[in-house]
Motif scaffolding. Structure first.
Motif, PDB file in Angstrom:
ATOM      1  N   LEU A  16      -1.798  -9.273   0.373  1.00  0.00           N
ATOM      2  CA  LEU A  16      -0.359  -9.081   0.126  1.00  0.00           C
ATOM      3  C   LEU A  16       0.180  -7.769   0.120  1.00  0.00           C
ATOM      4  N   ALA A  17      -0.694  -7.021  -0.624  1.00  0.00           N
ATOM      5  CA  ALA A  17      -0.513  -5.399  -0.850  1.00  0.00           C
ATOM      6  C   ALA A  17      -0.903  -4.719   0.457  1.00  0.00           C
ATOM      7  N   ALA A  18      -1.930  -5.082   1.161  1.00  0.00           N
ATOM      8  CA  ALA A  18      -2.118  -4.523   2.568  1.00  0.00           C
ATOM      9  C   ALA A  18      -1.193  -5.017   3.635  1.00  0.00           C
ATOM     10  N   ALA A  19      -0.661  -6.161   3.481  1.00  0.00           N
ATOM     11  CA  ALA A  19       0.384  -6.291   4.477  1.00  0.00           C
ATOM     12  C   ALA A  19       1.642  -5.555   4.153  1.00  0.00           C
ATOM     13  N   GLY A  20       1.965  -5.635   2.794  1.00  0.00           N
ATOM     14  CA  GLY A  20       3.097  -4.622   2.683  1.00  0.00           C
ATOM     15  C   GLY A  20       3.090  -3.160   3.018  1.00  0.00           C
ATOM     16  N   MET A  21       1.743  -2.730   2.776  1.00  0.00           N
ATOM     17  CA  MET A  21       1.625  -1.425   3.425  1.00  0.00           C
ATOM     18  C   MET A  21       1.684  -1.279   4.670  1.00  0.00           C
ATOM     19  N   ARG A  22       1.129  -2.267   5.425  1.00  0.00           N
ATOM     20  CA  ARG A  22       1.246  -2.219   6.836  1.00  0.00           C
ATOM     21  C   ARG A  22       2.615  -2.397   7.530  1.00  0.00           C
ATOM     22  N   GLN A  23       3.337  -3.073   6.682  1.00  0.00           N
ATOM     23  CA  GLN A  23       4.958  -2.982   7.107  1.00  0.00           C
ATOM     24  C   GLN A  23       5.555  -2.093   6.728  1.00  0.00           C
ATOM     25  N   ARG A  24       5.280  -1.479   5.937  1.00  0.00           N
ATOM     26  CA  ARG A  24       5.873   0.062   5.346  1.00  0.00           C
ATOM     27  C   ARG A  24       5.668   1.041   6.455  1.00  0.00           C
ATOM     28  N   LEU A  25       4.416   1.070   6.795  1.00  0.00           N
ATOM     29  CA  LEU A  25       3.868   2.173   7.776  1.00  0.00           C
ATOM     30  C   LEU A  25       4.928   1.748   9.122  1.00  0.00           C
ATOM     31  N   THR A  26       4.831   0.449   9.529  1.00  0.00           N
ATOM     32  CA  THR A  26       5.668   0.055  10.811  1.00  0.00           C
ATOM     33  C   THR A  26       6.997   0.515  10.634  1.00  0.00           C
ATOM     34  N   ASP A  27       7.516   0.381   9.548  1.00  0.00           N
ATOM     35  CA  ASP A  27       9.055   0.946   9.025  1.00  0.00           C
ATOM     36  C   ASP A  27       9.224   2.324   9.433  1.00  0.00           C
ATOM     37  N   TYR A  28       8.221   2.884   8.867  1.00  0.00           N
ATOM     38  CA  TYR A  28       8.211   4.342   8.899  1.00  0.00           C
ATOM     39  C   TYR A  28       8.221   4.972  10.342  1.00  0.00           C
ATOM     40  N   LEU A  29       7.415   4.015  11.181  1.00  0.00           N
ATOM     41  CA  LEU A  29       7.068   4.478  12.576  1.00  0.00           C
ATOM     42  C   LEU A  29       8.495   4.160  13.266  1.00  0.00           C
ATOM     43  N   ALA A  30       8.988   2.961  12.835  1.00  0.00           N
ATOM     44  CA  ALA A  30      10.463   2.677  13.547  1.00  0.00           C
ATOM     45  C   ALA A  30      11.343   3.612  13.463  1.00  0.00           C
ATOM     46  N   LEU A  31      11.470   4.238  12.234  1.00  0.00           N
ATOM     47  CA  LEU A  31      12.335   5.361  11.914  1.00  0.00           C
ATOM     48  C   LEU A  31      12.427   6.418  12.801  1.00  0.00           C
ATOM     49  N   ALA A  32      11.181   6.911  13.267  1.00  0.00           N
ATOM     50  CA  ALA A  32      10.842   7.919  14.128  1.00  0.00           C
ATOM     51  C   ALA A  32      11.061   7.622  15.612  1.00  0.00           C
ATOM     52  N   LYS A  33      11.451   6.433  15.906  1.00  0.00           N
ATOM     53  CA  LYS A  33      11.906   6.128  17.344  1.00  0.00           C
ATOM     54  C   LYS A  33      10.829   6.825  18.271  1.00  0.00           C
ATOM     55  N   PRO A  34       9.610   6.233  18.322  1.00  0.00           N
ATOM     56  CA  PRO A  34       8.479   7.165  19.011  1.00  0.00           C
ATOM     57  C   PRO A  34       8.703   6.815  20.560  1.00  0.00           C
ATOM     58  N   ARG A  35       9.104   5.598  20.912  1.00  0.00           N
ATOM     59  CA  ARG A  35       9.228   5.538  22.593  1.00  0.00           C
ATOM     60  C   ARG A  35      10.581   6.391  22.834  1.00  0.00           C
TER      61      ARG A  35
END
Length: 129
Positions: A16-35
């Motif tokens: 659960l902690a690993a999944a939460g960290m993965r989601q957090r990193l995904t959210d940070y990446l989405a914040l940056a709008k890489p595409r």
């Protein structure tokens, strides 16, 4: 030499902690709008090429792309902080990290300013002022 017992059970909270960290990193990446920011990075790389004298400095080009990516990503994050209420009203944008409640405005603002600062430092110290 003592070895770790690899057969012992993993604590229940670990996945659960690993999944939460993965989601957090995904959210940070989405914040940056890489595409979207790929266009900004490509434009800065073209500008670097056109402003070059002599043979192309590939390391400088890479450093320019990295610094630009951080600055543009941070700016995109600040834009999402400013637009979070409007984004929450639109079908297309209501699942973004801020309107979706996965990131707080303060956290998004801090991460965005950190990215901008890192990008400006990268550009200043590895490319030029």
């Amino acid at each position: 030499m003592k070895y770790a017992n690899l057969n012992r059970p993993v604590p229940v909270g670990f996945p659960l902690a690993a999944a939460g960290m993965r989601q957090r990193l995904t959210d940070y990446l989405a914040l940056a709008k890489p595409r979207l920011n790929l266009l900004v990075i490509a434009t800065s790389m073209v500008g670097f090429y056109l402003g070059s004298r002599g043979p192309l400095d590939l390391l400088g080009l890479l450093q320019t792309a990295i610094g630009t990516a951080f600055v543009a990503g941070g700016a995109a994050g600040l834009n999402q902080v400013a637009e979070r209420e409007t984004d929450g009203l639109m079908e297309r944008t209501r699942h973004r990290p801020l309107p979706g409640g996965r990131l707080s405005p303060g956290e998004a603002r801090a991460v965005s300013w950190l990215a901008i600062s890192a990008g400006l430092a990268q550009l200043t110290f590895t490319v030029n002022v």
